[in-house]
Write a protein that holds these residues in place. Structure first.
Motif, PDB file in Angstrom:
ATOM      1  N   TYR A  36       0.924  -0.827  -0.399  1.00 34.65           N
ATOM      2  CA  TYR A  36      -0.113  -0.125   0.287  1.00 34.65           C
ATOM      3  C   TYR A  36       0.821   1.252  -0.255  1.00 34.65           C
ATOM      4  O   TYR A  36       2.213   1.168   0.436  1.00 34.65           O
ATOM      5  N   THR A  90      -6.053  12.044  -1.403  1.00 34.54           N
ATOM      6  CA  THR A  90      -5.623  10.829  -1.764  1.00 34.54           C
ATOM      7  C   THR A  90      -6.431  10.728  -2.757  1.00 34.54           C
ATOM      8  O   THR A  90      -5.864  10.301  -3.857  1.00 34.54           O
ATOM      9  N   GLU A  91      -7.015  12.046  -3.440  1.00 37.29           N
ATOM     10  CA  GLU A  91      -8.113  11.855  -5.024  1.00 37.29           C
ATOM     11  C   GLU A  91      -7.125  11.323  -6.250  1.00 37.29           C
ATOM     12  O   GLU A  91      -7.009  11.435  -6.606  1.00 37.29           O
ATOM     13  N   TRP A 108      -3.358  11.207  -5.821  1.00 38.12           N
ATOM     14  CA  TRP A 108      -2.435  10.461  -6.231  1.00 38.12           C
ATOM     15  C   TRP A 108      -3.581   9.104  -6.452  1.00 38.12           C
ATOM     16  O   TRP A 108      -2.988   8.300  -7.375  1.00 38.12           O
ATOM     17  N   ARG A 109      -4.666   8.802  -5.831  1.00 38.81           N
ATOM     18  CA  ARG A 109      -5.433   7.438  -6.787  1.00 38.81           C
ATOM     19  C   ARG A 109      -5.267   7.563  -8.056  1.00 38.81           C
ATOM     20  O   ARG A 109      -5.615   7.064  -8.679  1.00 38.81           O
ATOM     21  N   ILE A 149      -3.887   5.338 -10.782  1.00 41.06           N
ATOM     22  CA  ILE A 149      -5.049   4.931 -11.865  1.00 41.06           C
ATOM     23  C   ILE A 149      -3.982   5.762 -13.489  1.00 41.06           C
ATOM     24  O   ILE A 149      -4.126   4.016 -14.260  1.00 41.06           O
ATOM     25  N   LEU A 189      -2.952   1.131  -9.182  1.00 47.41           N
ATOM     26  CA  LEU A 189      -3.391   0.798  -8.568  1.00 47.41           C
ATOM     27  C   LEU A 189      -4.612  -0.528  -8.454  1.00 47.41           C
ATOM     28  O   LEU A 189      -4.989  -0.812  -9.656  1.00 47.41           O
ATOM     29  N   ARG A 218      -7.352  -3.229  -8.590  1.00 49.14           N
ATOM     30  CA  ARG A 218      -9.264  -3.105  -8.473  1.00 49.14           C
ATOM     31  C   ARG A 218      -9.344  -3.945  -7.315  1.00 49.14           C
ATOM     32  O   ARG A 218      -8.592  -4.965  -7.168  1.00 49.14           O
ATOM     33  N   ASN A 257     -10.056  -2.473  -1.372  1.00 50.25           N
ATOM     34  CA  ASN A 257     -10.516  -0.689  -0.527  1.00 50.25           C
ATOM     35  C   ASN A 257      -9.421   0.283  -0.358  1.00 50.25           C
ATOM     36  O   ASN A 257      -8.005  -0.720  -0.039  1.00 50.25           O
ATOM     37  N   ILE A 258      -9.366   1.122  -0.605  1.00 54.92           N
ATOM     38  CA  ILE A 258      -8.482   2.886   0.689  1.00 54.92           C
ATOM     39  C   ILE A 258      -8.275   2.515   1.853  1.00 54.92           C
ATOM     40  O   ILE A 258      -9.991   2.043   1.702  1.00 54.92           O
ATOM     41  N   ARG A 264      -3.744   8.157   4.158  1.00 54.40           N
ATOM     42  CA  ARG A 264      -4.783   6.376   3.818  1.00 54.40           C
ATOM     43  C   ARG A 264      -3.512   6.699   2.979  1.00 54.40           C
ATOM     44  O   ARG A 264      -2.844   6.310   2.329  1.00 54.40           O
ATOM     45  N   LEU A 307      -2.981   3.518  -0.227  1.00 50.93           N
ATOM     46  CA  LEU A 307      -4.039   2.802  -1.289  1.00 50.93           C
ATOM     47  C   LEU A 307      -3.070   1.917  -2.598  1.00 50.93           C
ATOM     48  O   LEU A 307      -2.281   1.779  -1.670  1.00 50.93           O
TER      49      LEU A 307
END
Ligand SMILES: C[S@@+](CC[C@H](N)C(=O)[O-])C[C@H]1O[C@@H](n2cnc3c(N)ncnc32)[C@H](O)[C@@H]1O
Length: 363
Positions: free
Chosen positions: A3, A11-12, A14-15, A19, A24, A26, A29-30, A37, A39
């Motif tokens: 992770y 978070t958003e 780096w998410r 992706i 990431l 799939r 969950n984060i 957080r 990932l």
């Protein structure tokens, strides 16, 4: 699983970054990691943290695998992520479900995984018991050639259907059945009710290409609607199941005449000539060729209705409407209403078309 731990507020950002690089993982969950957080990272994430992320730490967490949300998730568990990715473009995205049976087309590039695909489909669809590979339409009766690739051979090809609240049996390995026509069959029921009210008596109905009888089931279930049914299908294997369905659903104890012959010859029996108030013709590739041999089954003296379905070139609709009018007139039927209406696309130039004709209706 590895992770990447990032500040909560980012978070958003780096998410999305993970992706865009396919980094990431799939389905996982984060997770909350104190005020930060975590990932989940995919197998493609490099061993050494790449520069934009080098400020962040990587942690290991033990997590149980998530329950897949589609059959591809189950397939991945069986054949590995690498193989799934390798043939990414070939995995089927859709399949048909008929009762407990799944029917699926499989590209030749991934045919060697047919059994694994079937197992994955059965895991995802708890109500299904068999998976058949669709090898295309074959033979005079245009039956789909189906190869069992998952589930019990002993169960054969029969399955119970519930359509518009009515149960009956079909066997896609022996004959044609499409749940897509269920609304057409409800329209036939509505049409029959109007005709019955007009005539003030139970109807004599002929389904010349009845298949397993899906169009007849709702008519049989309607109180006082039917006087007599002629159910015909040339395929003897289909006819056997049709008979069972008719007997089981004949709640009103209507008279049933079951035939297994070429529908174009029904007219040779004088008792059939001019006897039917409602005629159903569903042999879409041949309907227009067969119609001249069927129309005279319709009652010539009182209002009668033909409901038929065909596949035609969309540019020919008006021409075909004129041809049908001419045909009815040549056989002394006066047409009071004619509908020739495409209901869906069949090919780039062809449409699946509904035909409805009312005759001798002065009201
Ligand atoms: C498209 S399916 C329609 C079945 C059913 N009416 C339905 O809507 O599901 C056509 C049916 O016509 C039967 N058939 C083919 N040629 C025929 C013929 N010349 N006379 C009678 N039935 C025929 C096939 O066996 C098949 O069951």
């Amino acid at each position: 699983m590895r992770y990447l731990v990032v500040p909560s507020k980012e978070t958003e950002k780096w998410r999305a970054f993970l992706i865009s690089n396919d980094w990431l993982e799939r389905g996982y969950n984060i997770q909350k990691e104190n005020n930060e957080r975590a990932l989940p990272l995919s197998d493609f994430f490099p061993e050494i943290i790449p520069p934009p992320l080098s400020q962040f730490k990587i942690i290991e967490k033990v997590v149980s695998a998530p329950i897949p949300s589609n059959y591809l998730g189950f397939l991945e568990q069986k054949i590995s992520k690498n193989i799934l990715n390798k043939y990414n473009q070939y995995w089927p995205q859709s399949f048909d479900q008929i009762g407990e049976i799944i029917i699926i087309k499989i590209d030749e590039n991934i045919e060697k995984y047919a059994n694994e695909i079937a197992e994955a489909l059965l895991l995802q669809n708890n109500n299904s018991t068999r998976v058949f590979q669709d090898l295309g339409v074959k033979g005079d009766f245009r039956i789909r050639k189906l190869k069992l690739i998952g589930g019990s051979k002993e169960l054969g090809g029969e399955t119970k259907i519930k359509e518009n609240g009515i149960e009956f049996i079909v066997d896609p390995t022996k004959g044609y059945y499409s749940p897509r026509l269920a609304t057409e069959r409800l329209e036939t029921l509505e049409c029959a009710k109007i005709l019955k009210n007009k005539l003030g008596r139970g109807l004599n109905v002929c389904d010349a290409y009845a298949g397993f009888g899906p169009a007849l089931m709702p008519l049989l279930n309607e109180k006082g609607l039917v006087n007599l049914i002629l159910a015909n299908d040339l395929n003897p294997q289909v006819s056997l199941i049709l008979e069972k369905n008719l007997i089981k659903n004949n709640k009103e104890k209507s008279s049933i005449n079951l035939k297994c012959e070429d529908a174009q010859k029904l007219i040779l029996d004088v008792q059939n000539r001019g006897f039917y108030d409602l005629l159903l013709v569903n042999i879409p590739h041949s309907t227009l060729d067969h119609l001249p041999f069927l129309i005279e089954l319709l009652n010539l003296k009182t209002t009668a209705v033909l409901r038929a379905w065909c596949i035609i070139e969309s540019k020919n609709i008006d021409k075909i409407k004129k041809q049908i009018k001419k045909l009815f007139n040549s056989l002394n039927y006066s047409i009071s209403k004619i509908i020739v209406e495409p209901t869906r696309t069949y090919s780039p130039t062809q449409v699946y078309t509904k035909i409805e004709i009312w005759t001798n209706d002065s009201s």
